[in-house]
Design a protein around this motif. Structure first.
Motif, PDB file in Angstrom:
ATOM      1  N   ILE A   1      -1.601  25.573 -83.901  1.00  0.00           N
ATOM      2  CA  ILE A   1      -0.370  24.988 -84.663  1.00  0.00           C
ATOM      3  C   ILE A   1      -0.545  23.323 -84.280  1.00  0.00           C
ATOM      4  O   ILE A   1      -0.447  23.082 -83.017  1.00  0.00           O
ATOM      5  CB  ILE A   1       0.938  25.639 -84.240  1.00  0.00           C
ATOM      6  CG1 ILE A   1       0.942  27.237 -84.240  1.00  0.00           C
ATOM      7  CG2 ILE A   1       2.000  25.058 -84.942  1.00  0.00           C
ATOM      8  CD1 ILE A   1       2.295  27.819 -83.776  1.00  0.00           C
ATOM      9  N   SER A   2      -0.719  22.510 -85.294  1.00  0.00           N
ATOM     10  CA  SER A   2      -0.828  21.235 -84.817  1.00  0.00           C
ATOM     11  C   SER A   2       0.256  20.490 -85.671  1.00  0.00           C
ATOM     12  O   SER A   2       0.517  20.756 -86.868  1.00  0.00           O
ATOM     13  CB  SER A   2      -2.340  20.691 -85.541  1.00  0.00           C
ATOM     14  OG  SER A   2      -3.428  21.343 -84.761  1.00  0.00           O
ATOM     15  N   TYR A   3       0.724  19.289 -85.151  1.00  0.00           N
ATOM     16  CA  TYR A   3       1.883  18.495 -85.759  1.00  0.00           C
ATOM     17  C   TYR A   3       1.656  17.166 -86.129  1.00  0.00           C
ATOM     18  O   TYR A   3       2.525  16.888 -86.773  1.00  0.00           O
ATOM     19  CB  TYR A   3       3.118  18.618 -84.774  1.00  0.00           C
ATOM     20  CG  TYR A   3       2.974  18.481 -83.196  1.00  0.00           C
ATOM     21  CD1 TYR A   3       2.860  17.237 -82.559  1.00  0.00           C
ATOM     22  CD2 TYR A   3       2.542  19.437 -82.309  1.00  0.00           C
ATOM     23  CE1 TYR A   3       2.577  16.976 -81.390  1.00  0.00           C
ATOM     24  CE2 TYR A   3       2.628  19.034 -80.898  1.00  0.00           C
ATOM     25  CZ  TYR A   3       2.480  17.780 -80.629  1.00  0.00           C
ATOM     26  OH  TYR A   3       2.149  17.546 -79.273  1.00  0.00           O
TER      27      TYR A   3
ATOM     28  N   ILE B   1       2.864  29.481 -87.733  1.00  0.00           N
ATOM     29  CA  ILE B   1       3.761  30.087 -87.020  1.00  0.00           C
ATOM     30  C   ILE B   1       4.101  31.474 -87.346  1.00  0.00           C
ATOM     31  O   ILE B   1       4.208  32.165 -86.095  1.00  0.00           O
ATOM     32  CB  ILE B   1       5.275  29.434 -87.195  1.00  0.00           C
ATOM     33  CG1 ILE B   1       5.139  27.861 -86.424  1.00  0.00           C
ATOM     34  CG2 ILE B   1       6.546  30.084 -86.468  1.00  0.00           C
ATOM     35  CD1 ILE B   1       6.400  26.754 -86.929  1.00  0.00           C
TER      36      ILE B   1
ATOM     37  N   LEU C   1       0.503  24.525 -74.483  1.00  0.00           N
ATOM     38  CA  LEU C   1       1.007  23.365 -75.126  1.00  0.00           C
ATOM     39  C   LEU C   1       0.399  21.993 -74.504  1.00  0.00           C
ATOM     40  O   LEU C   1       0.148  21.832 -73.245  1.00  0.00           O
ATOM     41  CB  LEU C   1       2.527  22.969 -74.912  1.00  0.00           C
ATOM     42  CG  LEU C   1       3.393  24.153 -75.538  1.00  0.00           C
ATOM     43  CD1 LEU C   1       3.742  25.210 -74.867  1.00  0.00           C
ATOM     44  CD2 LEU C   1       4.672  23.396 -76.136  1.00  0.00           C
TER      45      LEU C   1
ATOM     46  N   ALA D   1       6.673  19.599 -80.439  1.00  0.00           N
ATOM     47  CA  ALA D   1       6.535  20.727 -79.847  1.00  0.00           C
ATOM     48  C   ALA D   1       7.617  21.453 -79.630  1.00  0.00           C
ATOM     49  O   ALA D   1       7.746  22.736 -79.416  1.00  0.00           O
ATOM     50  CB  ALA D   1       5.845  20.367 -78.548  1.00  0.00           C
TER      51      ALA D   1
ATOM     52  N   ILE E   1      -0.314  24.659 -79.181  1.00  0.00           N
ATOM     53  CA  ILE E   1       0.519  23.905 -80.017  1.00  0.00           C
ATOM     54  C   ILE E   1       0.020  22.234 -79.469  1.00  0.00           C
ATOM     55  O   ILE E   1       0.469  21.948 -78.394  1.00  0.00           O
ATOM     56  CB  ILE E   1       1.881  24.172 -79.455  1.00  0.00           C
ATOM     57  CG1 ILE E   1       2.455  25.495 -79.850  1.00  0.00           C
ATOM     58  CG2 ILE E   1       3.042  23.193 -80.341  1.00  0.00           C
ATOM     59  CD1 ILE E   1       3.665  25.942 -79.462  1.00  0.00           C
TER      60      ILE E   1
ATOM     61  N   ILE F   1       8.624  23.419 -82.285  1.00  0.00           N
ATOM     62  CA  ILE F   1       7.571  24.452 -83.076  1.00  0.00           C
ATOM     63  C   ILE F   1       8.098  25.923 -81.918  1.00  0.00           C
ATOM     64  O   ILE F   1       7.900  27.017 -82.472  1.00  0.00           O
ATOM     65  CB  ILE F   1       6.217  24.103 -82.699  1.00  0.00           C
ATOM     66  CG1 ILE F   1       6.105  23.046 -83.939  1.00  0.00           C
ATOM     67  CG2 ILE F   1       5.389  25.266 -82.808  1.00  0.00           C
ATOM     68  CD1 ILE F   1       4.481  22.325 -83.721  1.00  0.00           C
TER      69      ILE F   1
END
Length: 246
Positions: free
Chosen positions: A205-207, A101, A163, A230, A189, A233
């Motif tokens: 950025i991976s969740y 981030i 996204l 998402a 994302i 983030i």
């Protein structure tokens, strides 16, 4: 669940770990890495190496695949959004996302234009993200049309925040490829670092949350994966950008 080639890469210790996981799937899918390490008497480093040898990005990705396997084989598991969101928030509180981030925020503050893109459900989050970032002092616009004309000052000196849950949506990838060819920097994302969109990005950025879908009356799959990660983030990213520019 994993290929013979993956299993062939495992050491004897990792094979023992694999046997434990297979015999205790319903328990392991809700364990933290340290809990599994204590239960199997191995180090967390061994578990991470084990996950990577099975083709996973890490322990979180491994658990996602384990949950999918449990669901496909009708193994009883509590596979609902609340558990997935709680697990994501626990990782967030540990700072798992902070580094990427900050990298994304550093990129954004150095460019004039910020473009949010998303298709389908991700498009709603992209629209909110553009509005939220603008309200915190960094003007951003939302593009939800994959055929939007990308010309002039809009693309020049820009960062695109893309996204996508899967990171494999054709329309999103087409738009990202076009933006990238015009010099826009890409922040993705997505749910998985191994996705095509993540690989095309300057910052990914991976969740890692369990994906969910259902078959509707027209026999089409509808994606019902939670968008809470998402949303979290894009807000965290906007706040970090605001902190840097104030």
């Amino acid at each position: 669940m994993f290929s013979a080639e993956n299993l062939a890469n495992l050491s004897e210790l990792e094979l023992e770990l694999y046997k434990y996981v297979i015999e205790n799937i319903n328990k392991v899918i809700y364990m933290r890495i340290r809990e599994l390490a204590q239960e199997t008497h191995v180090s967390t480093t061994t578990i991470i190496r084990f996950c990577r040898n099975l083709g996973c990005d890490g322990f979180s990705d491994f658990k996602v695949k384990l949950k999918m396997h449990a669901k496909e084989s009708n193994t009883k598991s509590v596979d609902d959004n609340i558990d997935a969101i709680e697990e994501f928030m626990e990782r967030s509180l540990k700072g798992d996302l902070d580094e990427n981030i900050i990298k994304a925020a550093e990129l954004i503050v150095n460019y004039n234009n910020v473009l949010f893109i998303g298709i389908g459900n991700s498009g709603f989050i992209a629209g909110y993200g553009a509005r939220y970032m603008s309200s915190l002092g960094k003007f951003a616009v939302h593009i939800d049309d994959p055929y939007f004309p990308l010309i002039g000052d809009l693309v020049n000196n820009s960062v695109t925040i893309a996204l996508s849950v899967s990171g494999e949506t054709d329309a999103a990838l087409r738009l990202i490829s076009l933006l990238k060819s015009k010099g826009s920097k890409i922040v993705s994302i997505t749910n998985k670092k191994s996705s095509t969109l993540s690989k095309l990005s300057d910052v990914s950025i991976s969740y890692y949350i369990t994906t969910e879908s259902y078959l509707d009356n027209d026999l089409e799959y509808r994606d019902t994966t939670s968008q809470v990660p998402a949303l979290y983030i894009v807000e965290a990213l906007a706040r970090e950008v605001n902190r840097m520019i104030v």
